[in-house]
Design an enzyme around this catalytic site. Structure first.
Site, PDB file in Angstrom:
ATOM      1  N   GLY A 163      10.991 -22.487 -27.781  1.00 48.17           N
ATOM      2  CA  GLY A 163      10.486 -23.088 -29.219  1.00 48.17           C
ATOM      3  C   GLY A 163      11.817 -23.319 -29.782  1.00 48.17           C
ATOM      4  CB  ILE A 185      14.184 -19.503 -32.377  1.00 46.41           C
ATOM      5  CG1 ILE A 185      13.970 -19.502 -33.921  1.00 46.41           C
ATOM      6  CG2 ILE A 185      15.492 -18.519 -32.132  1.00 46.41           C
ATOM      7  CD1 ILE A 185      13.324 -18.286 -34.596  1.00 46.41           C
ATOM      8  CB  SER A 230       8.945 -22.051 -22.405  1.00 48.80           C
ATOM      9  OG  SER A 230       8.158 -21.980 -23.630  1.00 48.80           O
ATOM     10  NE  ARG A 231       3.357 -18.789 -25.158  1.00 51.04           N
ATOM     11  CZ  ARG A 231       2.844 -18.695 -26.421  1.00 51.04           C
ATOM     12  NH1 ARG A 231       1.653 -18.261 -26.489  1.00 51.04           N
ATOM     13  NH2 ARG A 231       3.462 -18.813 -27.612  1.00 51.04           N
ATOM     14  CB  THR A 267      16.559 -11.939 -32.034  1.00 47.67           C
ATOM     15  OG1 THR A 267      16.447 -13.115 -31.090  1.00 47.67           O
ATOM     16  CG2 THR A 267      17.699 -11.404 -31.774  1.00 47.67           C
ATOM     17  NE  ARG A 287       7.170 -11.307 -35.409  1.00 50.78           N
ATOM     18  CZ  ARG A 287       8.028 -12.132 -35.855  1.00 50.78           C
ATOM     19  NH1 ARG A 287       9.264 -12.118 -35.492  1.00 50.78           N
ATOM     20  NH2 ARG A 287       7.755 -13.012 -36.881  1.00 50.78           N
ATOM     21  CG  ASP A 337      17.078  -8.110 -35.762  1.00 55.62           C
ATOM     22  OD1 ASP A 337      17.991  -7.437 -36.408  1.00 55.62           O
ATOM     23  OD2 ASP A 337      16.533  -9.157 -36.152  1.00 55.62           O
ATOM     24  CD  GLU A 373       9.951  -5.466 -40.324  1.00 55.55           C
ATOM     25  OE1 GLU A 373      10.864  -5.416 -40.943  1.00 55.55           O
ATOM     26  OE2 GLU A 373       9.575  -5.987 -39.106  1.00 55.55           O
ATOM     27  CG  HIS A 430      12.948  -7.617 -38.611  1.00 58.83           C
ATOM     28  ND1 HIS A 430      11.863  -7.572 -38.617  1.00 58.83           N
ATOM     29  CD2 HIS A 430      13.294  -8.786 -37.977  1.00 58.83           C
ATOM     30  CE1 HIS A 430      11.131  -8.931 -38.650  1.00 58.83           C
ATOM     31  NE2 HIS A 430      12.038  -9.599 -37.954  1.00 58.83           N
TER      32      HIS A 430
END
Length: 310
Positions: free
Chosen positions: A154, A156, A175-176, A233, A235, A259, A264, A284
């Protein structure tokens, strides 16, 4: 309408005062808060009268949303939406819009920065010299010439590819969906299995959804080279954190940088990724730069303005 920004968003009060005057001139009220509170009682108190709310990555459960009966629109100052009960929003006709694009540069730069640290041990060597040490026999490794597998192309992921190519790395991708602009840069799309087997560094840039949850687990880690590095970086739950921790402790991969985590930070001190010096961790912060936060404010309040025009 009543517009409420439930947290500071990292922008100065002067900007909020400008927004307050802006919305007053349009006949709307604007309330803002300069702190960040994540408990449900405070969120309910702040959002109860709001027709429109602005929030970042604070969890919004059905319990909170059900008590904000006037709410019609959520402008989310974040790229991902997995912290919001979207099913409840859909059922109750609450429009939700994210802030895609604001942190593209910030996240891609941190991802590459983490790779450089893992290869050159910058943080570790800084600590060593502060304790009276020297280089000794340490040898780092260069990013140039390494095969880097980019998982997710995507915005990023694509920005990260551009940086990697500038460093002289060889990039392959999975990638999908495949992007022509990525292919035009000379990047070859391969299967995820091929990517894991061939890469010296694997960097994750996929959103969290049912399809990507646990994408990198024990089976996938077993495919990686023992000298390979993993950077996340994206999820936390994209990885099986326990499997990554075990692979690091057992030396089945050489290192990792995270990250993002299952939840969290702060993390419990006995968290598996903290039990090994093979893992670089940050709280994060990939998205958090002065520049990205200014851009984010432009996006989220621009979305509010667009919604008010409807």
């Amino acid at each position: 309408m009543n517009i409420t920004c439930v947290e500071s968003l990292g922008i100065p009060q002067t900007r909020f005062e400008e927004l307050k005057k802006h919305y007053a001139s349009m006949g709307h009220t604007f309330t803002y808060y300069l702190d960040r509170k994540e408990d449900e009682l405070t969120l309910i108190e702040r959002m109860r009268e709001a027709d429109i709310a602005v929030i970042s990555n604070i969890k919004l459960s059905a319990n909170v949303l059900s008590q904000c009966t006037k709410l019609k629109y959520l402008s989310v100052a974040f790229t991902g939406l997995d912290h919001i009960d979207l099913a409840y929003c859909k059922e109750h006709n609450i429009t939700v819009q994210n802030a895609a694009g604001y942190s593209t540069t910030a996240v891609s730069e941190l991802a590459v920065g983490m790779m450089l640290d893992l290869l050159r041990n910058i943080v570790t060597l800084n600590e060593k010299i502060r304790q009276g040490g020297s280089r000794g026999t340490f040898l780092g490794r260069e990013l140039r010439g390494k095969t880097v597998g980019v998982v997710g192309t995507g915005a990023i992921g694509t920005a990260t590819i551009r940086l990697l190519l500038a460093f002289g790395a060889k990039v392959i991708a999975w990638s999908r969906s495949e992007r022509p602009e990525v292919k035009a840069m000379g990047v070859k799309y391969v299967t995820l299995e091929e990517l894991l087997k061939e890469s010296d560094i694997v960097t994750l840039h996929v959103p969290l959804c049912d399809e990507t949850r646990g994408l990198i687990g024990e089976k996938e880690l077993a495919l990686m080279k023992p000298t390979a590095l993993l950077v996340n970086t994206a999820r936390g739950p994209v990885c099986d954190i326990a499997a990554v921790g075990k692979a690091l402790v057992d030396g089945r991969i050489a290192g990792a940088a995270f990250d993002v985590f299952e939840h969290e930070p702060p993390l419990p001190l006995d968290h598996l990724l903290l039990s090994t010096n093979r893992c670089l961790v940050t709280p994060h912060v990939a998205f958090a730069t002065e520049e990205s936060f200014a851009a984010r404010a432009d996006i989220v309040f621009g979305h509010v303005d667009e919604y008010l025009k409807k």
